[in-house]
Write a protein that holds these residues in place. Structure first.
Motif, PDB file in Angstrom:
ATOM      1  N   LEU A  13     103.048 151.841  10.993  1.00 45.67           N
ATOM      2  CA  LEU A  13     103.327 151.446   9.599  1.00 45.67           C
ATOM      3  C   LEU A  13     104.704 151.955   9.173  1.00 45.67           C
ATOM      4  CD1 LEU A  13      99.789 152.118   8.055  1.00 45.67           C
ATOM      5  CD2 LEU A  13     100.852 149.880   8.434  1.00 45.67           C
ATOM      6  N   ILE A  14     105.007 153.194   9.559  1.00 46.05           N
ATOM      7  CA  ILE A  14     106.319 153.748   9.189  1.00 46.05           C
ATOM      8  C   ILE A  14     107.437 152.903   9.821  1.00 46.05           C
ATOM      9  CG2 ILE A  14     107.871 155.742   9.444  1.00 46.05           C
ATOM     10  CD1 ILE A  14     105.370 157.544   9.331  1.00 46.05           C
ATOM     11  N   ALA A  15     107.257 152.551  11.082  1.00 47.17           N
ATOM     12  CA  ALA A  15     108.287 151.739  11.761  1.00 47.17           C
ATOM     13  C   ALA A  15     108.460 150.402  11.043  1.00 47.17           C
ATOM     14  CB  ALA A  15     107.901 151.534  13.232  1.00 47.17           C
ATOM     15  N   PRO A 167     100.791 164.523  -2.803  1.00 43.20           N
ATOM     16  CA  PRO A 167     100.641 165.431  -3.954  1.00 43.20           C
ATOM     17  C   PRO A 167     101.968 166.058  -4.384  1.00 43.20           C
ATOM     18  CG  PRO A 167      99.089 165.984  -2.199  1.00 43.20           C
ATOM     19  CD  PRO A 167      99.983 164.926  -1.657  1.00 43.20           C
ATOM     20  N   GLU A 168     102.848 166.312  -3.415  1.00 42.74           N
ATOM     21  CA  GLU A 168     104.139 166.935  -3.747  1.00 42.74           C
ATOM     22  C   GLU A 168     105.004 165.961  -4.556  1.00 42.74           C
ATOM     23  OE1 GLU A 168     106.894 169.437  -4.393  1.00 42.74           O
ATOM     24  OE2 GLU A 168     104.898 169.977  -3.625  1.00 42.74           O
ATOM     25  N   LEU A 169     105.047 164.709  -4.122  1.00 41.62           N
ATOM     26  CA  LEU A 169     105.811 163.690  -4.857  1.00 41.62           C
ATOM     27  C   LEU A 169     105.180 163.468  -6.241  1.00 41.62           C
ATOM     28  CD1 LEU A 169     107.996 161.528  -5.119  1.00 41.62           C
ATOM     29  CD2 LEU A 169     106.559 159.976  -3.758  1.00 41.62           C
ATOM     30  N   TYR A 170     103.852 163.490  -6.284  1.00 38.47           N
ATOM     31  CA  TYR A 170     103.161 163.327  -7.573  1.00 38.47           C
ATOM     32  C   TYR A 170     103.652 164.386  -8.559  1.00 38.47           C
ATOM     33  CZ  TYR A 170      99.343 162.249 -10.809  1.00 38.47           C
ATOM     34  OH  TYR A 170      98.615 161.859 -11.919  1.00 38.47           O
ATOM     35  N   ALA A 213     107.237 157.424   5.205  1.00 39.64           N
ATOM     36  CA  ALA A 213     105.961 158.065   5.570  1.00 39.64           C
ATOM     37  C   ALA A 213     105.030 158.125   4.344  1.00 39.64           C
ATOM     38  CB  ALA A 213     106.224 159.468   6.110  1.00 39.64           C
ATOM     39  N   ASP A 214     105.612 158.381   3.159  1.00 42.43           N
ATOM     40  CA  ASP A 214     104.782 158.388   1.935  1.00 42.43           C
ATOM     41  C   ASP A 214     104.129 157.025   1.731  1.00 42.43           C
ATOM     42  OD1 ASP A 214     105.475 161.004   1.243  1.00 42.43           O
ATOM     43  OD2 ASP A 214     107.213 160.362   0.069  1.00 42.43           O
ATOM     44  N   LEU A 219      99.181 153.394   2.073  1.00 45.36           N
ATOM     45  CA  LEU A 219      98.347 152.326   2.654  1.00 45.36           C
ATOM     46  C   LEU A 219      97.093 152.914   3.300  1.00 45.36           C
ATOM     47  CD1 LEU A 219     101.216 150.209   4.286  1.00 45.36           C
ATOM     48  CD2 LEU A 219      99.853 149.575   2.283  1.00 45.36           C
ATOM     49  N   LEU A 220      97.281 154.025   4.011  1.00 42.59           N
ATOM     50  CA  LEU A 220      96.128 154.641   4.683  1.00 42.59           C
ATOM     51  C   LEU A 220      95.171 155.259   3.666  1.00 42.59           C
ATOM     52  CD1 LEU A 220      98.082 156.114   7.714  1.00 42.59           C
ATOM     53  CD2 LEU A 220      96.521 154.138   7.713  1.00 42.59           C
ATOM     54  N   PHE A 221      95.703 155.714   2.542  1.00 38.95           N
ATOM     55  CA  PHE A 221      94.853 156.230   1.461  1.00 38.95           C
ATOM     56  C   PHE A 221      93.950 155.097   0.920  1.00 38.95           C
ATOM     57  CE2 PHE A 221      94.144 156.600  -3.124  1.00 38.95           C
ATOM     58  CZ  PHE A 221      93.514 157.836  -3.206  1.00 38.95           C
TER      59      PHE A 221
END
Ligand code: SAM
Ligand code: SF4
Length: 374
Positions: A13-15, A167-170, A213-214, A219-221
């Motif tokens: 997904l990142i790629a 959570p850090e970005l939040y 990556a976020d 998407l995975l969340f």
């Protein structure tokens, strides 16, 4: 990168998110549209959006209707205005409405929503199966009892974006206080599920500080949360907000638009059956934004039925570009979306796909993803 190299694990997904090759991006969107046709059908479901109020107790650093924005003229629709908007949606055979607004939990507001949900259920419709209007709420974090009260009154879907699964970005895009906690947001999402709602979520795309990556983790969340519906869309700056004023860099309009479509396409491949909204925020970046969202794998469109005067005050971000004319000759209406005699504006230019049956408009249908999966 080639489409055949795509894997749907975190690295893959990142790629894909990082790949700037327009040939890959177009192939990905076409594949997502094909998967949508195969698993979610041809219908685009309509939800009449009622922006009930821009009064909010919160202060999210990116949002134009945040509490401390004194440049924002506040409004709250009366019961009559909400019911007139819902009636208009029913007449246009939208089958569902979304009531969205700033977060409030005072008793008068909670009662008002309960009263309105019950009243909307009484509006006559000619929907499939003789169903009353479906009701989605999007009114932020509330105590579980409030979610229960609104569910018992008749709301069956609730949209609460996680905003970002990091959570850090939040923390970087919210004030540091008890009202703006990532953990509380997660708990509210779990409450919604436990109460029985179809709980939808989503995130902003192209935020300052956000990495590929976020976005892959977002998407995975969604997949882990097993969300039946997702409403995600590009971040669009509002000049009156601390996030814009901080000068923190974020991707260009074009980059956020391409990313917005790409996230829809990747999500469709990850979760073929679910409902994915083509967000208004896409239209701000490109006049055909929401149509292109549908062609990238989305299947829900939310025509705005808020009275126009107030719609202009619901300025999460600058929405002036949404006020355009329907291109059909003889149809002079202006506004975010209308039904004209010839089309579901702004879908007119989907023309070819509307004609060849690859896209049909789900008039009169609730279009719940959970029903499709049974
Ligand atoms: N207050 C409720 C809440 O926050 O869940 C519902 C209404 S809120 C306006 C709906 C969504 O607007 C938020 O979840 C957020 O993702 C989005 N939003 C706010 N400011 C935005 C911006 N500057 N760009 C893009 N989306 C934005
Ligand atoms: Fe309020 Fe929602 Fe805007 Fe946050 S995003 S300030 S909760 S309306």
């Amino acid at each position: 990168m080639k489409l055949s190299d795509l894997t749907l694990d975190r690295d893959g997904l990142i790629a894909a998110i990082e790949c700037a090759d327009p040939v890959f991006n177009e192939a990905l969107r076409q594949e997502a549209f094909r998967v949508k046709l195969a698993h979610a059908g041809t219908d685009v479901y309509l939800r009449g959006l009622i922006e009930i109020s821009n009064i909010c107790r919160k202060n999210c650093l990116y949002c134009g209707i945040r509490r401390d924005n004194s440049a924002c003229a506040r409004y709250e629709l009366s019961d009559e205005e909400v019911l007139a908007a819902a009636t208009r949606a029913a007449r246009q055979r939208y089958a569902s409405v979304v009531i969205q607004g700033g977060e409030r939990s005072d008793a008068a507001f909670v009662r008002k929503i309960t009263r309105l949900v019950k009243a909307i259920k009484q509006i006559e419709t000619d929907s499939e199966g003789g169903r009353p209007l479906g009701i989605t709420l999007s009114l932020g974090e509330q105590p579980r009892e409030v979610y229960e009260e609104w569910f018992d009154a008749g709301a069956h879907r609730y949209l609460l974006r996680i905003e970002t699964s990091n959570p850090e970005l939040y923390r970087r895009i919210h004030p540091q206080d008890a009202l703006h906690r990532f953990e509380r947001r997660l708990e509210a999402l779990q409450d919604l599920k436990a109460v029985g709602y179809q709980a939808g979520t989503g995130a902003m795309i192209g935020l300052p500080y956000q990495t590929a990556a976020d976005l892959a983790d977002d998407l995975l969340f969604y997949k882990r949360f097993d969300a039946p519906m997702i409403g995600m869309g590009p971040y669009n700056p509002n000049d009156e907000t601390p996030l814009t004023r901080s000068g923190a860099p974020y991707p260009s309009d074009e980059e956020r638009f391409v990313l917005g479509l790409k996230m829809i396409a990747l999500l469709r491949l990850l979760m073929p059956h679910i409902n994915i909204a083509s967000a208004t925020a896409l239209e701000v970046l490109n006049p055909r934004g929401r149509e292109l969202g549908i062609l990238a794998g989305a299947n829900v469109f939310m025509p705005n039925v808020t009275p126009e005067e107030q719609m202009a005050k619901y300025n999460l971000y600058d929405r002036k570009t949404l006020l355009r004319d329907c291109p059909h000759p003889g149809e002079s209406h202006k506004g975010e979306n209308h039904i004209c005699k010839n089309c579901v504006f702004p879908f007119c230019s989907l023309g070819e796909n509307l004609q060849n049956g690859k896209i049909t408009i789900g008039f009169g249908k609730w279009g719940d993803a959970v029903e499709r999966q049974r």
